[in-house]
Design an enzyme around this catalytic site. Structure first.
Site, PDB file in Angstrom:
ATOM      1  N   LYS A  54       5.078  -3.042   6.303  1.00  0.00           N
ATOM      2  CA  LYS A  54       3.738  -3.105   5.708  1.00  0.00           C
ATOM      3  C   LYS A  54       3.686  -4.206   4.640  1.00  0.00           C
ATOM      4  O   LYS A  54       2.711  -4.955   4.544  1.00  0.00           O
ATOM      5  CB  LYS A  54       3.366  -1.732   5.122  1.00  0.00           C
ATOM      6  CG  LYS A  54       3.156  -0.685   6.203  1.00  0.00           C
ATOM      7  CD  LYS A  54       3.091   0.759   5.707  1.00  0.00           C
ATOM      8  CE  LYS A  54       3.038   1.722   6.887  1.00  0.00           C
ATOM      9  NZ  LYS A  54       3.035   3.147   6.552  1.00  0.00           N
ATOM     10  N   GLN A  98       3.923   6.571   1.173  1.00  0.00           N
ATOM     11  CA  GLN A  98       4.620   6.795   2.448  1.00  0.00           C
ATOM     12  C   GLN A  98       5.037   8.257   2.563  1.00  0.00           C
ATOM     13  O   GLN A  98       5.610   8.835   1.645  1.00  0.00           O
ATOM     14  CB  GLN A  98       5.840   5.855   2.549  1.00  0.00           C
ATOM     15  CG  GLN A  98       6.515   5.862   3.903  1.00  0.00           C
ATOM     16  CD  GLN A  98       5.642   5.308   5.039  1.00  0.00           C
ATOM     17  OE1 GLN A  98       4.754   4.496   4.817  1.00  0.00           O
ATOM     18  NE2 GLN A  98       5.871   5.769   6.255  1.00  0.00           N
ATOM     19  N   ASP A 121      -5.024   4.803   3.601  1.00  0.00           N
ATOM     20  CA  ASP A 121      -4.427   5.628   4.662  1.00  0.00           C
ATOM     21  C   ASP A 121      -5.422   6.684   5.147  1.00  0.00           C
ATOM     22  O   ASP A 121      -5.181   7.339   6.158  1.00  0.00           O
ATOM     23  CB  ASP A 121      -3.199   6.368   4.106  1.00  0.00           C
ATOM     24  CG  ASP A 121      -1.904   5.897   4.749  1.00  0.00           C
ATOM     25  OD1 ASP A 121      -1.967   5.286   5.831  1.00  0.00           O
ATOM     26  OD2 ASP A 121      -0.838   6.161   4.171  1.00  0.00           O
TER      27      ASP A 121
HETATM   28  N1  GUN Z   1       4.463   8.393   7.741  1.00  0.00           N
HETATM   29  C1  GUN Z   1       4.355   8.274   9.099  1.00  0.00           C
HETATM   30  N2  GUN Z   1       3.220   7.620   9.420  1.00  0.00           N
HETATM   31  C2  GUN Z   1       2.600   7.316   8.262  1.00  0.00           C
HETATM   32  C3  GUN Z   1       1.377   6.649   7.944  1.00  0.00           C
HETATM   33  O1  GUN Z   1       0.612   6.194   8.805  1.00  0.00           O
HETATM   34  N3  GUN Z   1       1.105   6.532   6.617  1.00  0.00           N
HETATM   35  C4  GUN Z   1       1.916   7.045   5.657  1.00  0.00           C
HETATM   36  N4  GUN Z   1       1.552   6.897   4.400  1.00  0.00           N
HETATM   37  N5  GUN Z   1       3.041   7.676   5.916  1.00  0.00           N
HETATM   38  C5  GUN Z   1       3.377   7.804   7.207  1.00  0.00           C
END
Ligand code: GUN
Length: 292
Positions: A54, A98, A121
Site C-alpha cells: 500500500k 491494518q 477502508d
Molecule cells: N486485512 C485484510 N484485508 C484488509 C483490508 O482490506 N484492510 C485492512 N485495513 N486490513 C485488512
C-alpha cells in the site's frame, strides 16, 4: 464453455493510471498531494507485506505515505491516541488500520474512532451503516468488495436482478460485498460454514463471490453454467515444483471452474490487485472531499 477471464491486474492498472493522472492534475493546481496513513500494529509478516504494498502504491501514484509501525503490545489508549493524532493531521487524508489487530486490542473501538472523512477502508460503523441502509450513501466503500463489483461491471456482467451468492460473511469482504450487491438490486444469499446443501445453493448463482478462505473449496460442479465467478481467496498450498515450496490458489478450483463459468477471476491476478487500486481511489476521494 470456457470462461472469459477477468484480468484484475490490467483493470487495476487502469484505475491506478486514472488516479495518478488526477493526483498530478491537482498538484499542478497547487493542491497538496493526497496523504495516506498506514497503521500497522505488531509484526505479522502477511500484514507487513500488505502494508508495504500500500505504501509503494502511494509512492507510484504521487501520493504521500505516512507509516505508523506500532509495537504488538501497544495499549488501547496509546493506539487510540495515534488515531486521534492522525484524525487531527491535515496532511493525512486517509487512515488505514491494518487488520487483524492483536487480540488484546478492541478493534471495534479503534475503527469507530477513525474520522468518517478519512475512513478510506470504509470500516467505520458510520460508513458500514450507511452501506446497509436504503437511500444512504457511504463516503467510502470497503476496498476488496468495491474491487469485486468494479470487476463485474467492467466485464459487463448484469448485477440488477441477478441471483448473487456470497460465500463468506466477514466484516472485510463477505458482508460488505452482500450489501453492495443488494444496493445494485441483485437477489443476494449469504452462505457460510453452517449453510446446508452448500453446492446446491451455490449452483443457483448467476454471480458468485467466493470469500471463505478455503483453498479450492468451490468445485466445477457447484457452478451454474455461464455464471460470473469472483474468487477473493488467496491460499498457499504445498507445491514441490515451486522454489518456494508452495503456490497460491483461490477459494475456487480454477481448472474446473473455467470449463463451466461464463466469467472467472484468476488467482493471483484477479481481485488481489484491485484492493490496492480501490484504496488509492478512496484516498484520492478523501483528499477531494477534504480539500475541495
Ligand atoms: N486485512 C485484510 N484485508 C484488509 C483490508 O482490506 N484492510 C485492512 N485495513 N486490513 C485488512
Amino acid at each position: 464453455m470456457t470462461a472469459q477471464l477477468i484480468d484484475g491486474k490490467e483493470i487495476a492498472q487502469q484505475v491506478r493510471q486514472t488516479v495518478a493522472a488526477e493526483v498530478a492534475a491537482r498538484a499542478a493546481q497547487g493542491k497538496a498531494r493526497p496523504g495516506l496513513a498506514t497503521v500497522l500494529v505488531g509484526d505479522r509478516p502477511d500484514s507487513a507485506a500488505y502494508v508495504a504494498a500500500k505504501q509503494k502504491a502511494c509512492q507510484e501514484l504521487g501520493m504521500v505515505s505516512y507509516h505508523r509501525p506500532l509495537p504488538a503490545d501497544i495499549s488501547q489508549e496509546a493506539l487510540e491516541a495515534e488515531i486521534r493524532a492522525l484524525n487531527a493531521d491535515p496532511a493525512v487524508n486517509g487512515i488505514l488500520v491494518q487488520l487483524p489487530l492483536p487480540a488484546h486490542l478492541n478493534e471495534e473501538r479503534v475503527l469507530a474512532l477513525v474520522s468518517i472523512e478519512k475512513d478510506v477502508d470504509g470500516f467505520s460503523p458510520l460508513n458500514i451503516g450507511r452501506l446497509a441502509q436504503k437511500g444512504r450513501e457511504p463516503l467510502f466503500v470497503p476496498c476488496t468488495p468495491y474491487g469485486c463489483i468494479y470487476l463485474l461491471e467492467q466485464a459487463g456482467v448484469k448485477i440488477e436482478g441477478a441471483n448473487a451468492i456470497v460465500l463468506g460473511r466477514s466484516n472485510i469482504v463477505g458482508m460488505p460485498a452482500a450489501l453492495l450487491l443488494i444496493g445494485k438490486n441483485a437477489t443476494v444469499t449469504v452462505c457460510h460454514s453452517r449453510t446446508k446443501n452448500l453446492p446446491q445453493v451455490v449452483r443457483q448463482a448467476d454471480i458468485l463471490i467466493a470469500a471463505i478462505g478455503k483453498a479450492e473449496m468451490v468445485r466445477g460442479n457447484w457452478i451454474k453454467p455461464g455464471a460470473a465467478v469472483i474468487d477473493v481467496g488467496i491460499n498457499a498450498i504445498p507445491d514441490s515444483t515451486k522454489k518456494s515450496g508452495h503456490r497460491l490458489v483461490g477459494d475456487v478450483c480454477f481448472e474446473e471452474a473455467r470449463e463451466v463459468a461464463g466469467f472467472l477471476t484468476p488467482v493471483p491476478g484477479g481481485v488481489g490487485p484491485m484492493t490496492i487500486a480501490m484504496l488509492m481511489k478512496n484516498t484520492l476521494r478523501a483528499a477531494q472531499i477534504q480539500q475541495g
